[in-house]
Structures are given as C-alpha cells and as structure tokens.
Design a protein around this motif. Structure first.
Motif, PDB file in Angstrom:
ATOM      1  N   VAL A  60       0.856  -1.187   0.000  1.00 26.72           N
ATOM      2  CA  VAL A  60       0.000   0.000   0.000  1.00 26.72           C
ATOM      3  C   VAL A  60       0.891   1.235   0.000  1.00 26.72           C
ATOM      4  N   ALA A  61       0.675   2.104  -0.980  1.00 19.99           N
ATOM      5  CA  ALA A  61       1.448   3.351  -1.023  1.00 19.99           C
ATOM      6  C   ALA A  61       0.829   4.340  -0.052  1.00 19.99           C
ATOM      7  N   THR A  62       1.680   4.898   0.819  1.00 22.20           N
ATOM      8  CA  THR A  62       1.219   5.869   1.816  1.00 22.20           C
ATOM      9  C   THR A  62       1.583   7.288   1.361  1.00 22.20           C
ATOM     10  N   ASN A  63       1.172   8.260   2.144  1.00 21.72           N
ATOM     11  CA  ASN A  63       1.562   9.689   1.982  1.00 21.72           C
ATOM     12  C   ASN A  63       0.907  10.385   0.792  1.00 21.72           C
ATOM     13  N   LEU A  64       0.029   9.674   0.064  1.00 19.64           N
ATOM     14  CA  LEU A  64      -0.545  10.313  -1.127  1.00 19.64           C
ATOM     15  C   LEU A  64      -1.710  11.217  -0.748  1.00 19.64           C
ATOM     16  N   VAL A 115       9.342  -0.366  -5.934  1.00 20.13           N
ATOM     17  CA  VAL A 115       8.267   0.350  -6.634  1.00 20.13           C
ATOM     18  C   VAL A 115       7.347   1.057  -5.630  1.00 20.13           C
ATOM     19  N   VAL A 116       6.921   0.340  -4.606  1.00 20.17           N
ATOM     20  CA  VAL A 116       6.001   0.923  -3.618  1.00 20.17           C
ATOM     21  C   VAL A 116       6.740   2.000  -2.817  1.00 20.17           C
ATOM     22  N   ALA A 117       7.966   1.681  -2.413  1.00 16.04           N
ATOM     23  CA  ALA A 117       8.757   2.636  -1.623  1.00 16.04           C
ATOM     24  C   ALA A 117       8.958   3.938  -2.397  1.00 16.04           C
TER      25      ALA A 117
END
Ligand code: NAD
Length: 425
Positions: A67-71, A89-91
């Motif tokens: 899960v991508a955070t901070n968006l 990629v996620v990082a």
C-alpha cells in the motif's frame, strides 16, 4: 520421433477437473507431489473462481500487494494498493508523495471516459464516397450501438460520436470507422466490441465493401488521465537536484532509448495499481506507449519544469482505460478489496489516482537516477530477494540482507557463502 518426449497434444484438457489437469501437467513435466501441492494452493483466489476466469486453469501466481502511503490527491488522503513483484516500486511512490504532501500533493483531471471501437472496411474503389455514406448514417449508427447496451445507456453512457478516416495502406485504401462510446465505469472493451460487430454488416451493405476487423483501440486518447504536482525546492534537496532531474527528463524526452526506460518506470507504478484493482494491465500499457509516440517519435509521458518560485513542477497525461465493473474487477476478491481500500466511486476517480501514482513514480526514479543512482535504493530490497534465493528462511533473511548490504556485494555466491557462515555461527 523421440518417444521419450511427452506430447503437448492433449485433447479436452479444458474439460478435466482442476486436480486432473494438475496431474496431467505433473506427468508431462515430472512434477513432485510437493510441486503439485504448491500448484493446488491458490491463496486468496479460490480455485473455483479462477477456473471460471481463464481456460486450462492449474494454479495461481501470487504477487505481493503493498500500500502506497503519503498520497494526497485532489485534497484527499489515499492509501493506494499496488501489486508488483519488483522491489522499490512501492517505496518510490511513498517517498515521492512524502516530499509533496505538505505542499498539497497532487491535482488530477480527466478528459472523459470515452472509448473508440474501430471497424475496418476494404475493397471500396471510392473510399471518400464510402466515408461520407457512413457519416450520413449517424442517427442509425447511434440507435444500433445504444440498442446493444441498454444498461450502459441507462447509466448515462452509450454512443457519443462517429469518425470515419480513409487510410492509405500497403494493401490499398481502407475506410476506418470509429465508434466513440462513453463506457462510464467499465473499461469497455466488451461493450464497444459488441457494438462494432453489430454495426459491421451494415457498413458493408451501405458501402458495398468488405468489413474485416471490429475491435476497440487501446489508444484511448479520449480517456486521458492527467496529474500535476509541485515539489518545493527545499523538500527535494535544492537547485542542483532539481536541475539534474530536469536534465534527466530532457534526455528522456529527446531519446527513445532513454524514454523507453523512463516510461517503464512510470508504468511500474501505473501497472501495479491497475493490477491491484483487477484491471487490464496490457490495455493500459499499450495505450500509454502508443500515446507516448503520438508525435511521431516515442517520448516521455511526463513533463518537468521549474516554477516561477524555482520549485519542481511535474505533469503526466496518459490514456487510462480502467473500470470498476467488468473484467476481473468484481470477480477477484482481492481486486474488490483493492478498490475498497482506495475508496473510489467511479472509474474516473480511479484513473486519476493512477495518473498521480505514475507521476510520483517518475519523480522518484528521476531523483534517484540524477543523484545517488538507482541501485542504492534497489539494492536493499534486492538483497532480500537474493537472500531468499540463497536459501535464507525466517530471521536469516534480514540478517543475511544486512550482511550483503554492509558488504556492498549483493550477489548469489556471496549470499550462499555468508549464509553458510551465519548458520555455522
Ligand atoms: P464487461 O463487458 O464485463 O462489463 C461492461 C458492462 O457492464 C457494460 O457494457 C454495461 O452493460 C455493464 N455495466 C454495469 N454497471 C456499469 C457501470 N457502472 N458503468 C458501465 N457499465 C456498466 O467489461 P468491459 O469493461 O466491456 O470489458 C473489459 C474486459 O475486456 C477486460 O477484462 C479486458 O481485459 C477485456 N478485453 C480487452 C481487450 C483490449 O484491451 N484490447 C479486448 C477484448 C477484451
């Protein structure tokens, strides 16, 4: 003929039960009981569901979902599911999003949700006349297309426009009809293909020509998703970093060899969200690359500039044919969950988020490439893969990873030797 070579000519394979298919594959390839058990473990996609999704189903291929955070996108915080086998990629998305979060994050928009279906007409001696004859039938065509999909029409979608082009080809003149259809929350391939197939015999009749192909175009340039974002100069590390990133973008935009890799990086993020939501990665990828070549030369899908204040401004624009219904979106339980985590209520909302992820991915790749190089970030995660490939299990994975990274030698031979040492200790 070598009688020892097993035959791939297996009649009725698709009619066998899944367990029987696995047995036949095991006989063919000499799979062990353990291998067969591995195939039979389908994880979070029930075998019964998967067996209805494709032909000759024998197993699932699980891909990690992060899960991508901070968006922060259009003023709303999102957690974005990404399914990918590639480390970093996620990082990369999390990092890019973190550096833009305080400045407001991403702003997105979309040109619409229209798809194009093409009908190929050949064998006409007067293609310009044929073209006009088809255009005269606009009302008939609208009625026929809309009659194909009353559900879509009820939801506010359906036929929107007609374009007819005369194409000069190696095989002579062709008359290409474009049906332009608003497919709303569906990706729309089946919806528009049905319309094209229905209409083709009529086009042949009106023009006395022969219709051949009837299929959507993945160059969905009436379904463009756009995102923009400004990264403040101090958040990215100053003017030298900004200028190196701009120079990297200028290189990509001028050189297809570089642009291919630049856009591949963008698609790392895009395809991961497309996959996590059960959408068609190949459709989106084909559309993106075709769009990148629209000027006659393959170029960057993003653009990077300096704002009047000296900050770094990025934009992206690419076709984004994704849906919330149709395909695997509703069938795959994890895809449904992906959409739930995103909290989207329309295909447009999903497409816009994906564009923002593509831009974030590009930011991180440009920054890494233009500063420390891509391997530094990659290696820490890559080292974990190498550690596992060398046979590390449980706590050994992290310990071996640390050793490899500290040595700066992320190689299989080193990993095997270091694992042996760890085990001795
Ligand atoms: P679909 O036909 O399964 O579903 C779309 C239909 O769902 C619509 O036609 C409509 O009748 C109905 N519907 C219900 N609620 C809707 C809503 N809110 N908005 C819009 N329609 C709604 O799926 P599809 O999207 O037409 O096709 C997608 C599939 O086609 C994907 O699996 C894709 O892989 C595949 N495909 C792709 C290509 C290609 O990209 N070249 C070619 C063929 C097939």
């Amino acid at each position: 003929m070598n009688t020892l070579t097993p035959s791939s000519r297996i009649g009725g394979f698709h009619k066998l039960a899944v367990a029987q298919r696995i047995e036949r594959v095991a006989q063919f390839a000499g799979l062990s009981a353990e291998d067969q058990a591995q195939l039979a473990q389908t994880g979070n996609l029930p075998a019964e569901t998967a067996d209805h999704m494709i032909e000759n189903f024998v197993g699932t291929m699980n891909i990690p979902m992060g899960v991508a955070t901070n968006l922060r996108i259009d003023g709303r915080d999102r957690l974005v599911p990404m399914a990918t086998e590639e480390s970093s990629v996620v990082a990369a998305v999390c990092n890019a999003a973190r550096q833009s979060y305080d400045a407001g994050g991403f702003v997105t928009s979309m040109s619409g949700t229209q798809m194009i279906a093409q009908i190929q007409l050949t064998g006409v001696s007067d293609p310009q006349h044929a073209r006009v004859r088809i255009l005269e039938r606009l009302d008939d065509i609208r009625a026929m297309c809309d009659a194909c999909d009353p559900v879509l029409v009820k939801l506010g979608g359906g036929f929107r426009d007609l374009e007819v082009r005369v194409l000069d080809t190696r095989g002579g003149a062709m008359v290409i009809t474009h049906l332009i259809v608003d497919t709303r929350d569906a990706m729309g391939a089946n919806a528009v293909n049905t319309m094209a197939e229905k209409l083709a015999p009529h086009i042949a009749q009106w023009t006395s020509g022969t219709t051949n192909l009837r299929i959507l175009s993945n160059l969905a340039d009436r379904r463009l998703a756009r995102a923009r974002c400004v990264w403040p100069l101090d958040a990215i590390g100053g003017a030298a970093v900004r200028d190196a990133m701009l120079s990297a973008y200028h290189f990509a935009d001028a050189d297809p060899y570089r642009a291919a890799t630049h856009n591949k990086g963008i698609m790392n993020g895009v395809s991961a969200v497309v996959l996590a939501t059960g959408n068609d990665t190949r459709a989106v990828e084909a559309g993106a690359h075709a769009y990148a070549a629209r000027g006659g030369r393959y170029a960057s899908l993003t653009a990077w500039e300096t704002t009047a204040r000296g900050d770094l401004a990025g934009t992206i624009e690419l076709p984004m044919a994704v849906g919330l219904v149709g395909g695997a979106t509703k069938v795959h339980p994890t895809a449904r969950l992906g959409l739930k985590i995103l909290g989207v209520s329309s295909a447009e909302e999903l497409a816009r988020i994906i564009a923002a992820v593509g831009l974030a991915q590009n930011f991180s790749a440009l920054k890494a490439l233009a500063t420390t190089g891509i391997q530094k970030g990659h290696m820490a995660l890559h080292a974990q893969n190498i550690a596992m490939m060398a046979g590390a299990v449980g706590g050994e994975i992290d310990r071996l990873t640390q050793v490899l990274v500290a040595k700066g030698l992320v190689r299989m031979d080193v990993a095997e030797a270091e694992l042996a040492l760890l085990r001795q200790a």
